[in-house]
Design a protein around this motif. Sequence first.
Motif, PDB file in Angstrom:
ATOM      1  N   PRO A   1      32.400  24.113  31.570  1.00  0.00           N
ATOM      2  CA  PRO A   1      31.045  24.300  32.091  1.00  0.00           C
ATOM      3  C   PRO A   1      31.018  24.937  33.476  1.00  0.00           C
ATOM      4  CG  PRO A   1      31.657  21.987  32.089  1.00  0.00           C
ATOM      5  CD  PRO A   1      32.757  22.713  31.400  1.00  0.00           C
ATOM      6  N   LEU A   2      29.801  25.310  33.887  1.00  0.00           N
ATOM      7  CA  LEU A   2      29.642  26.072  35.128  1.00  0.00           C
ATOM      8  C   LEU A   2      30.187  25.355  36.371  1.00  0.00           C
ATOM      9  CD1 LEU A   2      26.131  27.459  34.223  1.00  0.00           C
ATOM     10  CD2 LEU A   2      28.127  28.881  34.742  1.00  0.00           C
ATOM     11  N   ASP A   3      30.093  24.028  36.414  1.00  0.00           N
ATOM     12  CA  ASP A   3      30.632  23.305  37.583  1.00  0.00           C
ATOM     13  C   ASP A   3      32.135  23.543  37.719  1.00  0.00           C
ATOM     14  OD1 ASP A   3      28.314  22.306  38.488  1.00  0.00           O
ATOM     15  OD2 ASP A   3      28.559  20.286  37.648  1.00  0.00           O
ATOM     16  N   ASP A   4      32.836  23.527  36.585  1.00  0.00           N
ATOM     17  CA  ASP A   4      34.298  23.759  36.627  1.00  0.00           C
ATOM     18  C   ASP A   4      34.597  25.209  37.028  1.00  0.00           C
ATOM     19  OD1 ASP A   4      34.344  21.237  35.724  1.00  0.00           O
ATOM     20  OD2 ASP A   4      35.211  21.666  33.747  1.00  0.00           O
ATOM     21  N   LEU A   5      33.770  26.114  36.503  1.00  0.00           N
ATOM     22  CA  LEU A   5      33.943  27.523  36.863  1.00  0.00           C
ATOM     23  C   LEU A   5      33.719  27.697  38.367  1.00  0.00           C
ATOM     24  CD1 LEU A   5      34.349  30.490  36.027  1.00  0.00           C
ATOM     25  CD2 LEU A   5      31.928  30.603  35.440  1.00  0.00           C
ATOM     26  N   ALA A   6      32.663  27.051  38.863  1.00  0.00           N
ATOM     27  CA  ALA A   6      32.347  27.154  40.292  1.00  0.00           C
ATOM     28  C   ALA A   6      33.518  26.632  41.137  1.00  0.00           C
ATOM     29  CB  ALA A   6      31.072  26.377  40.595  1.00  0.00           C
ATOM     30  N   ASP A   7      34.087  25.508  40.740  1.00  0.00           N
ATOM     31  CA  ASP A   7      35.247  24.951  41.482  1.00  0.00           C
ATOM     32  C   ASP A   7      36.391  25.960  41.522  1.00  0.00           C
ATOM     33  OD1 ASP A   7      34.131  22.605  42.109  1.00  0.00           O
ATOM     34  OD2 ASP A   7      35.105  21.436  40.504  1.00  0.00           O
ATOM     35  N   ALA A   8      36.661  26.556  40.363  1.00  0.00           N
ATOM     36  CA  ALA A   8      37.772  27.520  40.287  1.00  0.00           C
ATOM     37  C   ALA A   8      37.483  28.736  41.172  1.00  0.00           C
ATOM     38  CB  ALA A   8      37.990  27.953  38.840  1.00  0.00           C
ATOM     39  N   LEU A   9      36.227  29.162  41.191  1.00  0.00           N
ATOM     40  CA  LEU A   9      35.882  30.340  41.999  1.00  0.00           C
ATOM     41  C   LEU A   9      35.982  30.038  43.490  1.00  0.00           C
ATOM     42  CD1 LEU A   9      32.956  31.753  39.821  1.00  0.00           C
ATOM     43  CD2 LEU A   9      35.298  32.641  40.008  1.00  0.00           C
ATOM     44  N   LYS A  10      35.640  28.804  43.857  1.00  0.00           N
ATOM     45  CA  LYS A  10      35.788  28.413  45.273  1.00  0.00           C
ATOM     46  C   LYS A  10      37.271  28.489  45.654  1.00  0.00           C
ATOM     47  CE  LYS A  10      32.119  25.079  45.265  1.00  0.00           C
ATOM     48  NZ  LYS A  10      31.891  23.668  45.135  1.00  0.00           N
ATOM     49  N   TYR A  11      38.098  27.966  44.742  1.00  0.00           N
ATOM     50  CA  TYR A  11      39.539  27.989  44.992  1.00  0.00           C
ATOM     51  C   TYR A  11      40.031  29.435  45.084  1.00  0.00           C
ATOM     52  CZ  TYR A  11      44.426  26.544  44.570  1.00  0.00           C
ATOM     53  OH  TYR A  11      45.758  26.326  44.802  1.00  0.00           O
ATOM     54  N   TRP A  12      39.566  30.284  44.177  1.00  0.00           N
ATOM     55  CA  TRP A  12      39.931  31.711  44.181  1.00  0.00           C
ATOM     56  C   TRP A  12      39.583  32.347  45.532  1.00  0.00           C
ATOM     57  CZ3 TRP A  12      42.008  36.013  41.857  1.00  0.00           C
ATOM     58  CH2 TRP A  12      41.495  37.255  42.218  1.00  0.00           C
ATOM     59  N   TYR A  13      38.357  32.081  45.988  1.00  0.00           N
ATOM     60  CA  TYR A  13      37.931  32.724  47.231  1.00  0.00           C
ATOM     61  C   TYR A  13      38.717  32.181  48.427  1.00  0.00           C
ATOM     62  CZ  TYR A  13      35.330  34.895  50.885  1.00  0.00           C
ATOM     63  OH  TYR A  13      35.026  35.654  51.984  1.00  0.00           O
ATOM     64  N   TYR A  14      38.947  30.862  48.413  1.00  0.00           N
ATOM     65  CA  TYR A  14      39.697  30.223  49.503  1.00  0.00           C
ATOM     66  C   TYR A  14      41.106  30.827  49.610  1.00  0.00           C
ATOM     67  CZ  TYR A  14      42.707  26.482  51.335  1.00  0.00           C
ATOM     68  OH  TYR A  14      43.660  25.791  52.009  1.00  0.00           O
ATOM     69  N   LYS A  15      41.722  31.082  48.451  1.00  0.00           N
ATOM     70  CA  LYS A  15      43.092  31.606  48.451  1.00  0.00           C
ATOM     71  C   LYS A  15      43.158  33.114  48.675  1.00  0.00           C
ATOM     72  CE  LYS A  15      46.231  28.544  46.939  1.00  0.00           C
ATOM     73  NZ  LYS A  15      47.529  28.324  47.489  1.00  0.00           N
ATOM     74  N   THR A  16      42.222  33.872  48.086  1.00  0.00           N
ATOM     75  CA  THR A  16      42.384  35.339  48.096  1.00  0.00           C
ATOM     76  C   THR A  16      41.428  36.049  49.058  1.00  0.00           C
ATOM     77  OG1 THR A  16      40.735  35.736  46.366  1.00  0.00           O
ATOM     78  CG2 THR A  16      42.979  35.306  45.611  1.00  0.00           C
ATOM     79  N   LYS A  17      40.377  35.358  49.446  1.00  0.00           N
ATOM     80  CA  LYS A  17      39.323  35.962  50.295  1.00  0.00           C
ATOM     81  C   LYS A  17      38.705  37.183  49.611  1.00  0.00           C
ATOM     82  CE  LYS A  17      39.556  33.072  53.675  1.00  0.00           C
ATOM     83  NZ  LYS A  17      40.066  32.049  52.744  1.00  0.00           N
ATOM     84  N   LYS A  18      38.714  37.171  48.303  1.00  0.00           N
ATOM     85  CA  LYS A  18      38.141  38.311  47.571  1.00  0.00           C
ATOM     86  C   LYS A  18      36.815  37.927  46.918  1.00  0.00           C
ATOM     87  CE  LYS A  18      41.813  41.382  46.096  1.00  0.00           C
ATOM     88  NZ  LYS A  18      40.994  42.545  46.335  1.00  0.00           N
ATOM     89  N   LYS A  19      35.847  38.807  47.096  1.00  0.00           N
ATOM     90  CA  LYS A  19      34.537  38.640  46.466  1.00  0.00           C
ATOM     91  C   LYS A  19      34.673  38.601  44.946  1.00  0.00           C
ATOM     92  CE  LYS A  19      30.729  40.800  48.895  1.00  0.00           C
ATOM     93  NZ  LYS A  19      29.778  41.887  48.940  1.00  0.00           N
TER      94      LYS A  19
END
Length: 380
Positions: A272-290
Amino acid sequence: MIFEKAKWNNTNWAGILLLFCLITIFYLCRMNGTVAKKDIRQLSIGQIEDYFLSIGDKPFRAKQVYEWLWNKSAKDFDQMTNISLVTRQKLKDDFVINHIAVDQMQRSNDGTIKNAVKLYDGMTVESVLIPTDKRITACISSQVGCSLDCHFCATARLKRMRNLNPDEIYDQVVAIKEQSEKFFDRPLTNIVFMGMGEPLLNYNNVLGSIDKITDPKGLGMSPRRITLSTVGIPKMIKKMADDEVKFNLAVSLHSAIDATRSKLMPINLKNPLDDLADALKYWYYKTKKKVTYEYVVWRNINDQEHDAKALVKFCKIVPSKVNLIEYNPIDDGEYQQAAGDAISLYTRLLEAADIVVNVRRSRGKDIDAACGQLANKSAE
Ligand code: SAH
């Protein structure tokens, strides 16, 4: 009598031994002729070095062969002119070079080219060249068919047959690069993993292909010009972040409301979207990519104000932009592109929230080459 028996036994044993040797030799000879040779492009440069050492040749040959295989896309060992004839013959004895072949090429009125690509085992995938004023983009496949069941996508109707190997993904790019130079006299500028299949379900091979595409000994393209598009598998997005990948991420969102998204894309039921959102936060935190969100607005499905507001809210989770893509009908009429008013509503609300939004017209529709239309029709 005892002596006689012993003599008979010895003869018997010698015969059995001889027969055994003959059968073994027979099978070894047969195997040599029929066992498939290994595809040399499955080997890393280090493994090719080991091979040359094992045959008593110089390990630096590996670099030469590797460049022929990847940078120069040699299809035959005989093209490797800086390798001696003897070594070329040895390579031919021990390996093959599997290659894809563009089986059919269709050109759209708008310049888009769709390729039906034959793989070494006879299966087919499709890849697309999309020309615009500023760019030439290769849209490439990562799997034969797709296992996900996005209801609006033609590829979803093909069973997933198998993952593509890194070289099969790489070769699609090479074929489009050649077409770009031949038909447009311009270099290939961008690559998107938006063809058939879900790239994050073929993770190692997709990353292996990107390694080669970006390697100066391969195509030497910048990872900033590569975009991987996914339905959004949270676990794999986190893995990409951990692997510190340098390419761009696009997520096919289509709705920021769980109930609606689950109806469109069953993957959302378990992710679900909450899990996707968590993963995207992690992605941005690690890569700083939009992150880019791919989004189609359909009539009576997600064309209301609350749908657009949900998207605006979702876009605030991490820095992002939105591509509103035109729906490409896939024959049964269940889904229809929303009216222009609905698109305007989305753009107005997104822009008011300072979120970059592009409205993307589809390309290559007349030859079924647009997003979600790839369905191997030419192979039918
Ligand atoms: N599995 C990956 C990549 C393949 S689909 C992914 O889902 O992102 C590439 C893009 O085309 C995705 O954004 C997908 O949602 C979109 N798409 C699929 N069918 C479509 C259709 N009929 N019209 C417009 N876009 C479509």
